[in-house]
Design a protein around this motif. Structure first.
Motif, PDB file in Angstrom:
ATOM      1  N   MET A   1       0.853  -1.190   0.000  1.00 24.86           N
ATOM      2  CA  MET A   1       0.000   0.000   0.000  1.00 24.86           C
ATOM      3  C   MET A   1       0.884   1.234   0.000  1.00 24.86           C
ATOM      4  O   MET A   1       1.846   1.323   0.751  1.00 24.86           O
ATOM      5  CB  MET A   1      -0.895   0.004   1.237  1.00 24.86           C
ATOM      6  CG  MET A   1      -1.827   1.221   1.307  1.00 24.86           C
ATOM      7  SD  MET A   1      -2.874   1.180   2.763  1.00 24.86           S
ATOM      8  CE  MET A   1      -1.672   1.479   4.042  1.00 24.86           C
ATOM      9  N   THR A   2       0.585   2.204  -0.813  1.00 23.12           N
ATOM     10  CA  THR A   2       1.340   3.441  -0.888  1.00 23.12           C
ATOM     11  C   THR A   2       0.629   4.517  -0.102  1.00 23.12           C
ATOM     12  O   THR A   2      -0.498   4.886  -0.397  1.00 23.12           O
ATOM     13  CB  THR A   2       1.504   3.899  -2.346  1.00 23.12           C
ATOM     14  OG1 THR A   2       2.155   2.859  -3.069  1.00 23.12           O
ATOM     15  CG2 THR A   2       2.334   5.160  -2.407  1.00 23.12           C
ATOM     16  N   ASP A   3       1.332   5.022   0.936  1.00 22.07           N
ATOM     17  CA  ASP A   3       0.723   6.041   1.791  1.00 22.07           C
ATOM     18  C   ASP A   3       0.798   7.427   1.173  1.00 22.07           C
ATOM     19  O   ASP A   3      -0.023   8.279   1.430  1.00 22.07           O
ATOM     20  CB  ASP A   3       1.424   6.071   3.153  1.00 22.07           C
ATOM     21  CG  ASP A   3       1.106   4.819   3.952  1.00 22.07           C
ATOM     22  OD1 ASP A   3      -0.052   4.396   3.894  1.00 22.07           O
ATOM     23  OD2 ASP A   3       2.003   4.280   4.609  1.00 22.07           O
ATOM     24  N   VAL A 129      13.740   6.389  15.209  1.00 18.26           N
ATOM     25  CA  VAL A 129      12.464   5.677  15.393  1.00 18.26           C
ATOM     26  C   VAL A 129      11.480   6.046  14.290  1.00 18.26           C
ATOM     27  O   VAL A 129      10.762   5.191  13.769  1.00 18.26           O
ATOM     28  CB  VAL A 129      11.868   5.997  16.779  1.00 18.26           C
ATOM     29  CG1 VAL A 129      10.466   5.395  16.910  1.00 18.26           C
ATOM     30  CG2 VAL A 129      12.766   5.452  17.878  1.00 18.26           C
ATOM     31  N   LEU A 130      11.438   7.321  13.898  1.00 18.70           N
ATOM     32  CA  LEU A 130      10.508   7.754  12.855  1.00 18.70           C
ATOM     33  C   LEU A 130      10.782   7.034  11.534  1.00 18.70           C
ATOM     34  O   LEU A 130       9.877   6.869  10.714  1.00 18.70           O
ATOM     35  CB  LEU A 130      10.592   9.264  12.648  1.00 18.70           C
ATOM     36  CG  LEU A 130      10.114  10.144  13.805  1.00 18.70           C
ATOM     37  CD1 LEU A 130      10.118  11.616  13.392  1.00 18.70           C
ATOM     38  CD2 LEU A 130       8.740   9.727  14.291  1.00 18.70           C
ATOM     39  N   GLU A 131      12.035   6.591  11.335  1.00 20.04           N
ATOM     40  CA  GLU A 131      12.367   5.845  10.121  1.00 20.04           C
ATOM     41  C   GLU A 131      11.574   4.546  10.019  1.00 20.04           C
ATOM     42  O   GLU A 131      11.370   4.025   8.927  1.00 20.04           O
ATOM     43  CB  GLU A 131      13.862   5.523  10.091  1.00 20.04           C
ATOM     44  CG  GLU A 131      14.730   6.664   9.638  1.00 20.04           C
ATOM     45  CD  GLU A 131      14.528   6.965   8.165  1.00 20.04           C
ATOM     46  OE1 GLU A 131      14.682   6.063   7.341  1.00 20.04           O
ATOM     47  OE2 GLU A 131      14.201   8.115   7.849  1.00 20.04           O
ATOM     48  N   SER A 132      11.150   4.013  11.156  1.00 23.30           N
ATOM     49  CA  SER A 132      10.418   2.740  11.145  1.00 23.30           C
ATOM     50  C   SER A 132       8.915   2.934  10.944  1.00 23.30           C
ATOM     51  O   SER A 132       8.177   1.952  10.845  1.00 23.30           O
ATOM     52  CB  SER A 132      10.672   1.981  12.452  1.00 23.30           C
ATOM     53  OG  SER A 132      10.201   2.726  13.573  1.00 23.30           O
ATOM     54  N   PRO A 135       5.392   6.305   5.732  1.00 29.14           N
ATOM     55  CA  PRO A 135       5.420   7.735   5.398  1.00 29.14           C
ATOM     56  C   PRO A 135       4.211   8.501   5.933  1.00 29.14           C
ATOM     57  O   PRO A 135       4.357   9.613   6.443  1.00 29.14           O
ATOM     58  CB  PRO A 135       5.463   7.733   3.872  1.00 29.14           C
ATOM     59  CG  PRO A 135       6.166   6.462   3.528  1.00 29.14           C
ATOM     60  CD  PRO A 135       5.677   5.469   4.547  1.00 29.14           C
ATOM     61  N   LEU A 136       3.021   7.917   5.820  1.00 28.32           N
ATOM     62  CA  LEU A 136       1.827   8.609   6.301  1.00 28.32           C
ATOM     63  C   LEU A 136       1.865   8.764   7.814  1.00 28.32           C
ATOM     64  O   LEU A 136       1.532   9.822   8.357  1.00 28.32           O
ATOM     65  CB  LEU A 136       0.566   7.853   5.878  1.00 28.32           C
ATOM     66  CG  LEU A 136      -0.760   8.499   6.296  1.00 28.32           C
ATOM     67  CD1 LEU A 136      -0.910   9.887   5.674  1.00 28.32           C
ATOM     68  CD2 LEU A 136      -1.938   7.607   5.906  1.00 28.32           C
ATOM     69  N   GLU A 137       2.272   7.707   8.539  1.00 21.43           N
ATOM     70  CA  GLU A 137       2.382   7.798   9.991  1.00 21.43           C
ATOM     71  C   GLU A 137       3.383   8.874  10.391  1.00 21.43           C
ATOM     72  O   GLU A 137       3.155   9.639  11.330  1.00 21.43           O
ATOM     73  CB  GLU A 137       2.816   6.444  10.566  1.00 21.43           C
ATOM     74  CG  GLU A 137       1.746   5.378  10.513  1.00 21.43           C
ATOM     75  CD  GLU A 137       2.271   4.011  10.915  1.00 21.43           C
ATOM     76  OE1 GLU A 137       1.466   3.155  11.329  1.00 21.43           O
ATOM     77  OE2 GLU A 137       3.499   3.796  10.807  1.00 21.43           O
ATOM     78  N   ARG A 138       4.484   8.943   9.678  1.00 19.02           N
ATOM     79  CA  ARG A 138       5.502   9.940   9.993  1.00 19.02           C
ATOM     80  C   ARG A 138       4.950  11.345   9.782  1.00 19.02           C
ATOM     81  O   ARG A 138       5.185  12.249  10.587  1.00 19.02           O
ATOM     82  CB  ARG A 138       6.739   9.718   9.123  1.00 19.02           C
ATOM     83  CG  ARG A 138       7.965  10.446   9.620  1.00 19.02           C
ATOM     84  CD  ARG A 138       9.166  10.198   8.734  1.00 19.02           C
ATOM     85  NE  ARG A 138       9.305   8.818   8.317  1.00 19.02           N
ATOM     86  CZ  ARG A 138      10.288   8.361   7.561  1.00 19.02           C
ATOM     87  NH1 ARG A 138      11.219   9.200   7.133  1.00 19.02           N
ATOM     88  NH2 ARG A 138      10.344   7.089   7.226  1.00 19.02           N
TER      89      ARG A 138
END
Length: 310
Positions: A1-3, A129-132, A135-138
């Motif tokens: 899925m692409t965020d 941590v943000l790397e994990s 993209p949408l969550e970040r």
């Protein structure tokens, strides 16, 4: 899925009415420049890429031909979507990266009174941590937790429903909380522990270093395959202490280590013959006696990530 939204979502629709004066556009942009950079940097972990997105955002803003009710919201939406699009290529580069990947550091003088881009939400450990996150969550986490946008504003920026953004934000916070336990040691304690560790390292005092390191401390070293660095994390107090002492010995007598602020946290900058060799930042946990113990060392040696410090 692409965020990430499709690339044409990177530029919000702008009203085409009476033209804005160029000076007004520039003044509005400069007012929000730090926020634009801050969003881009947290999303990408790269100073150079963040500066590129600042310029791209300005180009889009400079083409606006009518009044905008909320310049800050418009600019945040633009840079967020540009960053989401950029993350696809960044993910490909990370897959082939040699050794541990760490963000490019933001460095300031140790006595700097400037707010280094809201230090708690831009620490090296948090960016790792943000790397994990997806993209949408970040994007949702950065806009909400670092810059205080409402979920309604985030939904408008990302073309999602408010309910969906709340769900994503809740998931992102839980993920960060599980992987980034907070330790709120006063800045003066962090600085003192960093200074003590610096003195012990430069003095070659292994025993004192072991007193300052947590038993399960981990050291990450990012050389990117360009300069010598550990290809895997080094774990355990004795291993980490001996590894760091070995690095200092290899650098030779012209190496100098001095305290700095790294992403708002006490850190160390190493130069050799006046050229920047590495930037390190320490993470802490609370020790049995209430004093901070070093739980992690993040050292950036990749010269491409340090070029902006020259």
């Amino acid at each position: 899925m692409t965020d990430a939204p499709e690339s044409d979502a990177a530029e919000p629709d702008a009203p085409e009415t009476d033209a804005l004066e160029p000076d007004t556009r520039l003044a509005d942009f400069e007012q929000h420049r730090r926020t634009v950079f801050g969003i881009a940097y947290r999303m990408l972990g790269s100073v150079a890429d963040a500066e590129d997105l600042v310029q791209d955002t300005w180009l889009r803003w400079s083409r606006v031909t009518g009044p905008v009710a909320s310049p800050g919201g418009y600019l945040a939406r633009t840079v967020t979507n540009l960053a989401l699009n950029r993350l696809d290529s960044a993910a490909v580069r990370r897959e082939s990266y040699v050794g541990p990947w760490l963000p490019e550091p933001l460095v300031a003088a140790p006595d700097s009174t400037e707010d280094v881009e809201r230090a708690e939400t831009v620490s090296i450990a948090l960016l790792v941590v943000l790397e994990s996150l997806s993209p949408l969550e970040r994007a949702v986490f950065v806009l909400k937790e670092a810059f205080g946008f409402s979920y309604q504003e985030i939904a408008e920026a990302l073309d999602r429903t408010e309910a969906a953004c709340r769900q994503v934000g809740s998931r992102a916070r839980a993920h960060v909380r599980a992987r980034r336990p907070r330790y709120d040691a006063p800045p003066e304690l962090r600085r003192r522990a960093t200074d003590q560790f610096l003195a012990a390292s430069v003095g070659g005092d292994l025993n004192r270093m072991l007193e300052l390191l947590a038993p399960d401390v981990t050291a990450w070293s990012d050389g990117g395959g360009v300069i010598r660095a550990a290809l895997r994390p080094v774990t355990g107090a004795d291993n980490v202490a001996r590894f760091l002492l070995g690095v200092l010995r290899q650098l030779g007598e012209t190496a100098q280590v001095r305290p700095v602020l790294v992403n708002g946290q006490p850190g160390l900058l190493v130069t050799v013959d006046g050229a920047v060799d590495s930037v390190s930042v320490l993470d802490f946990i609370e020790g049995p006696d209430g004093e901070p113990l070093i739980s992690a060392v993040h050292a950036v040696r990749n010269p491409h990530k340090l070029s902006h410090l020259a």
